[in-house]
Design an enzyme around this catalytic site. Structure first.
Site, PDB file in Angstrom:
ATOM      1  N   CYS A 319      64.588  15.307 -46.206  1.00 49.83           N
ATOM      2  CA  CYS A 319      65.742  15.126 -45.332  1.00 49.83           C
ATOM      3  C   CYS A 319      66.690  14.045 -45.845  1.00 49.83           C
ATOM      4  O   CYS A 319      66.251  12.946 -46.194  1.00 49.83           O
ATOM      5  CB  CYS A 319      65.215  14.736 -43.955  1.00 49.83           C
ATOM      6  SG  CYS A 319      66.498  14.392 -42.802  1.00 49.83           S
ATOM      7  N   ARG A 418      70.630  25.416 -37.766  1.00 42.98           N
ATOM      8  CA  ARG A 418      69.866  24.211 -37.455  1.00 42.98           C
ATOM      9  C   ARG A 418      70.790  22.988 -37.311  1.00 42.98           C
ATOM     10  O   ARG A 418      70.470  22.015 -36.650  1.00 42.98           O
ATOM     11  CB  ARG A 418      68.840  23.980 -38.557  1.00 42.98           C
ATOM     12  CG  ARG A 418      67.890  22.868 -38.275  1.00 42.98           C
ATOM     13  CD  ARG A 418      66.717  22.836 -39.240  1.00 42.98           C
ATOM     14  NE  ARG A 418      65.691  21.994 -38.675  1.00 42.98           N
ATOM     15  CZ  ARG A 418      65.657  20.677 -38.808  1.00 42.98           C
ATOM     16  NH1 ARG A 418      66.566  20.057 -39.521  1.00 42.98           N
ATOM     17  NH2 ARG A 418      64.707  19.983 -38.216  1.00 42.98           N
TER      18      ARG A 418
END
Ligand code: IMP
Length: 502
Positions: A319, A418
């Site tokens: 991430c 998302r």
């Protein structure tokens, strides 16, 4: 003026557990890792309880039907990735649900018109020596016979010999009806000294095979997580865009629990999805929501009606959300604050909402820390991506095996839903994840066994035999930067420099 929180937010690595009194009962064998997956009222049982506190991340590189079966076998739940067509996701759910523990779809099938050469070819390809012979040569065709290694001798028979000439025909076989239970199938196998038993429907079509060795394997999985029809429990990811089509398809396919997949769950869109579910399915469809990192976000999703709430922004191994957007919070601080809010909510309403700590688990002991901080289970991406059962490629780089692992916000996955904040469809103006390799680590079963043995052992050190007991008794301490150095091997020259097992 913005609210400024001057207290830094912490990660798991900055905490340690302080051992508590361990009674003679505190042995790993006595530890239960059972944990609720969905909310329940005080004094009642949740409709789904997992046998281990682990779920797999809603990611292309992690959770398909194969991983779902492997993880449910160990007692956890996989959330099949939603960044694919509705049809494909539903098909994965259906395949995982169709996989009955101990019952397998025959993967080696031929028709009576095939030849001995075909038999040898199938055996080499699948590694299986039992071949179902059906009228059309498929796993669903009408069963007409069976071929095992006892039916032919390669050295004495022509490769062109037709299967019908040497197969064991149906009339000489033992079969059982589709409705046979695993226990009954096993008894038939033993009574008739068989290696396998085909189950057929009313029309004589092949449904499943039960193998003697699979029954033994089934017996070796005492934790497997099954629904009331003895099928594996399976979860599936959804998004805030096509949920009105996706949810019915996933429910029809048999998904036991759904989860909204979003990097930021503190949004009106998530509330809309939960409301839609309640309007159309009442409480029968279970839905997790998230991700949030503070009490306010928790309260919002709790009041919207979420069945569990996922915590974590920016802590995932792949991430880069914190770098690109500047949003997020240290995972430990997020879990602690949200769990406190959850406990307050429970006091107020009598409704217990399980908390999932999502992302950022690097060492196995981070799982125990997350649980001690109040999480009920953890969601892992990198961890599961390393195993045989994950869908990604295994590659050899300079003699070492790796598996590919990419973020849902990477250019590779392009899971724009998302990161959707309600803007133009299909757009992903920037990426929030990377494409990477992780060291290949073997089978899920072996790794989960080692990981959980560490969790159980730490729980015993804390004097806890259950997760709720750990949450109550655990004493956590923040550690200084210097004492983190002290925690690893130090001031010695290590003989083996391969990274230690995480
Ligand atoms: P890991 O277990 O540390 O690898 O983290 C997995 C978690 O990272 C997932 O469950 C998601 O919440 C999150 N995640 C997945 N893909 C991305 C991405 O591309 N960017 C940011 N976070 C991601």
């Amino acid at each position: 003026m913005a609210t400024i929180i001057t207290e830094p937010s912490y990660t798991f690595n900055e905490f340690l557990l302080i051992p508590g009194y361990s009674s003679a009962e505190c042995r790993s064998a006595n530890v239960s890792l059972k944990t609720p997956l969905v909310k329940f009222r005080k004094g009642e049982e949740p409709s789904i309880t997992m046998n281990i506190p682990m779920v797999s991340a809603i990611m292309q590189a992690v959770s398909d039907d194969k991983l779902a079966v492997a993880l449910a076998t160990e007692g956890g739940v996989a959330f099949i990735f939603g960044s694919q067509s509705i049809e494909n996701e539903a098909a994965m759910v259906r395949r995982a649900k169709a996989y009955k523990a101990g019952f397998v779809k025959s993967d080696s099938n031929l028709s009576p018109d095939n030849t001995l050469a075909d038999v040898i070819d199938v055996t080499n390809r699948t590694g299986h020596s039992t071949i179902a012979i059906t009228d059309n040569g498929t796993a669903e065709g009408k069963l007409v016979g069976i071929v095992t290694s006892r039916d032919y001798r390669v050295s004495r028979m022509s490769p062109d010999l037709k299967v019908r000439e040497f197969m064991t025909p149906l009339e000489k076989m033992v079969t059982a009806p589709e409705s046979t239970t695993l226990k009954e199938a096993n008894d038939i196998i033993w009574d008739n000294k068989l290696n396998s038993l085909p189950l057929i429907d009313d029309e004589g079509k092949l449904c499943y095979m039960v193998f003697r060795k699979d029954y033994d394997t089934h017996k070796r999985n005492p934790n497997e997580l099954l629904d009331e029809h003895k099928r594996y429990v399976v979860g599936a990811g959804i998004n805030i865009r096509d949920y009105k089509d996706r949810i019915p398809a996933l429910i029809e396919a048999g998904a036991d629990v759904l989860c909204l997949d979003s990097s930021d769950g503190f949004t009106e869109w998530q509330r809309q999805v939960i409301l839609w579910i309640r309007e159309n399915y009442g409480e029968s469809v279970k839905i997790g929501a998230g991700n949030v990192v503070d009490a306010e976000g928790f309260r919002f999703l709790a009041e919207a009606g979420a069945d569990f709430i996922k915590v974590g922004i920016g802590g995932g191994s792949i991430c880069i959300t914190r770098e690109t957007k500047g949003i997020g919070r240290g995972q430990a601080t997020s879990v602690i604050e949200v769990c406190r809010a959850r406990n307050e909510y429970f006091e107020e309403t009598g409704i217990y909402i399980p908390i999932c700590s999502d992302g950022g688990i690097v060492y196995d002991h981070h799982i125990t820390l997350a649980l001690a901080m109040g999480a009920d289970f953890v969601m892992l991406g990198r961890y599961f991506a390393r195993f045989d059962e994950s869908p990604s490629n295994k590659v050899n780089i300079n003699g070492t095996y790796y598996k590919e692992y990419w973020g849902e916000g990477s250019a590779r996955a392009r899971n724009w839903q998302r990161y959707d904040m309600g803007g133009a469809e299909g757009k992903m103006a920037f990426v929030e994840g990377v494409d990477s390799y992780v060291p290949y680590a073997g089978s899920l079963k072996n790794n989960v066994a080692v990981t959980l043995s560490k969790v159980r052992s730490t729980m015993c050190s804390c004097g806890a035999l259950t997760i709720p007991e750990l949450q109550q008794k655990a004493k956590l301490t923040l550690v200084s930067a210097t004492s983190i150095v002290e925690g690893g091997a130090h001031d010695v020259i290590q003989k083996d420099t391969t990274p230690s097992v995480k």
